[in-house]
Motif scaffolding. Sequence first.
Motif: not given
Length: 260
Positions: A32-55
Amino acid sequence: MVTTIGRIALSLLQYLGELATLVSETCVSLVVAPIRWRLVLRQIVEVGWRSQMVVVVTGGFTGAVLAAQAYFQFSRLGMKSAVGSMVAVSMFRELAPVLTGLMVSGRVGAAIAAEIGTMKVTEQIDALRSLGVHPTDYLVVPRVLALLFSMPLLVAECCAVSVLAGYVLGVHVLDISAAYYVRNMLLYAGPRDLKMALTKGLVFGIVIVFIACHQGLKTSNGAVGVGRAPTEAVVNGSLAVLILNFFLTFALNMVFPAGV
């Protein structure tokens, strides 16, 4: 004793019901609601990109130590060339998705719970409601989409690094024949194992993000609650990963039978 067990069962049912409510609200928001893609991309950087070293560190050293232990045991039986297949199958089917889930739960789950919990106790979430913004749309949906995108990639990265680390240690340090190492690895580890790893990673990501968001949204009691929320998010998320892994192992072996 019976009363205690009953209370625990009721608490568990209540917790699962709250999680199910959050999941249903998120599914409605996705449609129903519009997806805030800017927030999604920001979270991808935070939870994905910055988790790479640990993984990467986790996968690399786990693959290397698994190769070393397999070599020490298999060399007694004259099966040194089987080290590669054992490392690949073990990492793809079990260790890579589970270890990645535990690392992401510890890093990302705690951060999500702390961030949303801080917003809850400082009444920022109430401010969002007063502005006509649903908290699920703004806080939960971007994080869910980010984990859905990032988690399978992190699991694949963990698998690749672990296999590479095992190869380097086995071939260049333990002097296993490279040809036999690679041949046995490709013979026993295939697309089926990769499908199982990515599916587990996807499920673990969904569980981790909903547990962390739920823990943050129900935070109370000021600073004490904010300090407790990340701990409970990590503990609950890690336990969920380990428990779900048991059931997923049986289910995925039926969904992806041998030869698929």
